[in-house]
Design a protein around this motif. Structure first.
Motif, short mmCIF file in Angstrom:
data_model
loop_
_atom_site.label_atom_id
_atom_site.label_comp_id
_atom_site.label_asym_id
_atom_site.label_seq_id
_atom_site.Cartn_x
_atom_site.Cartn_y
_atom_site.Cartn_z
N VAL A 500 0.99 -1.27 -0.04
CA VAL A 500 -0.35 0.28 -0.22
C VAL A 500 0.56 1.46 0.25
N SER A 501 2.29 1.17 0.74
CA SER A 501 2.87 2.40 0.53
C SER A 501 3.12 2.73 -0.29
N ASP A 502 3.72 0.95 -1.18
CA ASP A 502 4.05 1.54 -2.79
C ASP A 502 3.34 2.15 -3.71
N VAL A 503 2.28 1.55 -4.01
CA VAL A 503 1.25 2.25 -4.54
C VAL A 503 1.35 3.64 -3.80
N ALA A 504 0.73 4.23 -2.74
CA ALA A 504 1.07 5.96 -2.56
C ALA A 504 1.92 6.40 -2.82
N SER A 505 2.99 5.78 -2.96
CA SER A 505 4.34 6.45 -3.50
C SER A 505 3.82 6.68 -5.58
N SER A 506 3.92 5.59 -5.41
CA SER A 506 3.11 5.77 -7.42
C SER A 506 1.72 6.79 -7.55
N VAL A 507 1.31 7.17 -6.75
CA VAL A 507 0.48 7.88 -7.52
C VAL A 507 0.67 9.65 -6.92
N GLY A 508 1.68 9.45 -6.45
CA GLY A 508 1.86 10.93 -5.70
C GLY A 508 1.37 11.26 -4.08
N TYR A 509 1.64 10.30 -3.11
CA TYR A 509 1.63 10.30 -1.67
C TYR A 509 2.93 10.53 -1.46
N SER A 510 3.27 11.02 -0.85
CA SER A 510 4.66 10.43 -0.07
C SER A 510 4.03 9.71 1.36
N ASN A 511 2.70 10.46 2.59
CA ASN A 511 2.82 9.84 3.27
C ASN A 511 1.55 8.63 3.49
N TYR A 514 -1.99 9.63 5.03
CA TYR A 514 -2.62 10.97 3.88
C TYR A 514 -3.39 9.82 2.64
N PHE A 515 -3.00 9.67 2.55
CA PHE A 515 -2.94 8.46 1.64
C PHE A 515 -4.26 7.63 1.60
N SER A 516 -4.32 6.74 2.61
CA SER A 516 -5.72 6.00 3.37
C SER A 516 -6.48 6.30 3.46
N LYS A 517 -6.26 7.52 4.04
CA LYS A 517 -7.59 8.54 4.80
C LYS A 517 -8.65 9.12 3.46
N VAL A 518 -7.81 9.70 2.22
CA VAL A 518 -8.29 10.50 0.56
C VAL A 518 -8.80 9.14 0.34
N PHE A 519 -8.36 7.94 -0.03
CA PHE A 519 -8.46 6.93 -0.53
C PHE A 519 -9.72 6.23 0.37
N LYS A 520 -10.19 5.68 1.05
CA LYS A 520 -11.31 5.62 1.88
C LYS A 520 -12.30 6.81 1.83
N SER A 521 -12.03 7.82 1.88
CA SER A 521 -12.94 8.93 2.06
C SER A 521 -13.44 8.86 0.41
N THR A 522 -12.48 8.13 -0.94
CA THR A 522 -13.07 8.85 -2.44
C THR A 522 -14.13 7.24 -2.45
N VAL A 523 -13.71 6.26 -1.94
CA VAL A 523 -14.15 4.50 -2.84
C VAL A 523 -15.01 3.93 -1.46
N GLN A 524 -14.42 4.32 -0.17
CA GLN A 524 -14.96 3.74 1.25
C GLN A 524 -14.88 2.69 2.03
N MET A 525 -13.72 2.38 0.97
CA MET A 525 -13.14 1.26 1.94
C MET A 525 -11.47 1.56 2.07
N ASN A 526 -11.17 0.94 3.21
CA ASN A 526 -9.25 1.82 2.98
C ASN A 526 -8.75 1.08 1.61
#
Length: 542
Positions: A500-511, A514-526
């Motif tokens: 998940v950390s590498d996926v976050a980096s691949s889409v421009g999120y170093s934190n 924060y990526f997990s929070k944004v992803f859950k708010s968008t997809v309704q799942m972590n």
């Protein structure tokens, strides 16, 4: 066959007696001339071809011996007979030494004179036939000398083209039957001359003129006065010079290389063509076909030697030592629009291959395949059709030509890159502002993208760009960027083993948090829940 007779005597009655005493027509004498002194005789010789001369020895204005001496020097085909009232042996001896046919005493017996003249006619006839044979022999000898180069070149062409058997006995028979001035034990050195390209395309007439020019230059520079100079045309761009072994003795490479270098330089300068010379192994006539085949293979394999002399003994470059996997870097350059950089970098890389000793053909073929794959990947990314961008540059004929030499490959690479860059710039000019914005976001989705970054790319003020984008798409820039990143993130989570950390980096999120929070708010799942759900759904489908 008719003959002319000259009677030389200062006594008129003696002349008339000779004229009437013999039936000259029976002896094929068609014309009788009369002279009463040496001067008159010489004048007649100057105007007529005299075959037989009957001459008195003693005359008031010069002796017959003197006249005969002159005739022997000036008219060698004439046969002479002496008539005299004196039986002095000294006269007879002199006449015989000067080559007279006979020495007869007056009054002459006409049947004896007839027999002697008959002998003279026969001798003159033999001389004529001998002269004709000699002239014909000289003619045919000259004819053979004129056509000998053609016969020599045809022989060597048939040998290398395998029309002539290479068995030593068959070679010996062919040389004997064609009277060629070489032996089956002579040693020769084949040099393959390859015309790589002409500065301008030649029509058939110009092609013949250039072949003649190449041949003449070889005569002047390569053979330099050698008697036998076979220059064999094997095709429109391949010729073979067959050098005698005496040009291939001790230190022959050092002697031959500058000579061939001079030939190449002359062809470059005067005929405007690129040309290389491939020097083979020395061999006997029956070995030349094999030597030629080796030169052809070497020419096909050695592709980085332009306007150069290459010897069969040279080592070929090592394929494994050449780095041909440079395409990822060049692909990034294309994607980022670094067009000048890719043109420079690709040219420098190909130039580095020039420094190798001998570059194998498979290296260029591998390079071409990787380069095409890189271009196709870029076109797929841009959603372009390759044939629309490259046209005839990807035809089988053009691709085959591109790997004939390193120079041809350089020309092809620059042409394909130029076409790609031109097409890309034209496409950019045709894009709307929204297309450019979306394209920029797509290309930089792995980075942190700001509104200012995008506005600089499309040369608009950030506030104006935001309002325009919202009006055209119904979304704000931030929302659109977020959606694009989440689309990529969902694909990576469901289709790869990346953390998940590498996926976050691949889409421009170093934190990560924060990526997990944004992803859950968008997809309704972590992210982990989404990955598990996506794989479960995929398992049920199978």
């Amino acid at each position: 066959m008719m003959y002319q007779l000259l009677i030389v005597d200062d006594e008129i009655h003696a002349v008339r007696a000779v004229q009437k005493g013999v039936n000259w027509e029976e002896l094929s004498i068609s014309r009788i001339h009369v002279a009463h002194n040496i001067k008159q005789a010489k004048d007649i010789f100057g105007e007529h071809a005299i075959d037989i001369m009957i001459c008195d020895i003693e005359m008031p204005q010069g002796s017959g011996i003197e006249l005969l001496s002159w005739v022997r020097e000036q008219h060698t085909q004439t046969e002479s007979i002496f008539l005299t009232c004196h039986s002095n042996f000294d006269y007879a001896k002199e006449a015989i030494q000067l080559g007279s046919l006979d020495y007869m005493l007056k009054p002459v017996k006409f049947h004896e004179l007839r027999n002697v003249v008959q002998k003279g006619v026969e001798k003159v006839g033999e001389k004529r036939e001998l002269h004709v044979s000699k002239v014909e022999g000289q003619y045919y000898s000259m004819l053979w000398q004129t056509h000998r180069p053609v016969l020599m070149e045809r022989f060597w062409h048939d040998v290398m083209d395998r029309r002539q058997s290479s068995h030593p006995e068959r070679i010996r028979d062919a040389l004997h039957n064609q009277s060629l001035p070489i032996k089956e034990t002579d040693s020769f050195l084949p040099v393959l001359i390859y015309v790589q390209r002409w500065a301008e395309k030649l029509n058939p007439r110009d092609g013949k003129l250039m072949e003649y020019a190449l041949r003449n230059a070889a005569d002047d520079i390569i053979w330099r006065g050698c008697e036998h100079r076979p220059f064999v045309r094997m095709s429109d761009d391949l010729y073979v010079a067959i050098l005698p072994a005496d040009q291939g003795e001790s230190g022959w490479e050092q002697q031959l290389k500058p000579i061939l270098g001079d030939y190449i330089a002359a062809c470059n300068r005067y005929f405007r063509c690129d040309i290389s010379c491939y020097v083979g192994e020395r061999g006997l006539p029956h070995e030349i076909a094999i030597r030629y085949d080796r030169l052809i293979r070497m020419k096909d394999n050695v592709l980085n030697r332009n306007n150069d002399v290459v010897f069969w003994s040279e080592e070929l470059g090592n394929t494994e030592s050449i780095d041909v996997i440079r395409m990822n870097v060049w692909l990034k350059m294309l994607e980022k629009g670094a067009y000048d950089a890719i043109l420079t970098e690709s040219a420098q890389y190909l130039q580095s291959l020039q420094e190798l000793g001998c570059l194998r053909a498979e290296v260029l073929q591998q390079f071409l395949q990787n380069f095409l794959q890189m271009l196709y990947h870029f076109y797929q990314f841009k959603e372009w059709q390759a044939y629309q961008v490259l046209g005839e540059e990807v035809s089988l004929e053009r691709l085959s030509q591109a790997v004939r030499s390193l120079t041809d490959l350089r020309i092809w690479v620059r042409s394909t890159l130029t076409r790609t860059i031109t097409y890309s710039r034209q496409a950019q000019d045709n894009e709307t502002v929204m297309d450019k914005v979306k394209s920029f976001i797509s290309q930089h989705v792995s980075q942190s993208i700001s509104r200012e970054d995008i506005s600089r790319h499309v040369h608009l003020h950030p506030d104006y760009l935001s309002r325009l984008f919202k009006k055209e798409t119904g979304q704000s820039l931030v929302e659109y960027i977020l959606d694009e990143k989440m689309v990529i993130a969902r694909e990576l989570l469901s289709g790869t083993e990346l953390s998940v950390s590498d996926v976050a980096s691949s889409v421009g999120y170093s934190n990560f948090s924060y990526f997990s929070k944004v992803f859950k708010s968008t997809v309704q799942m972590n992210p982990n829940e989404y990955r598990k759900a996506a794989r479960g759904a995929a398992g049920r489908k199978t």
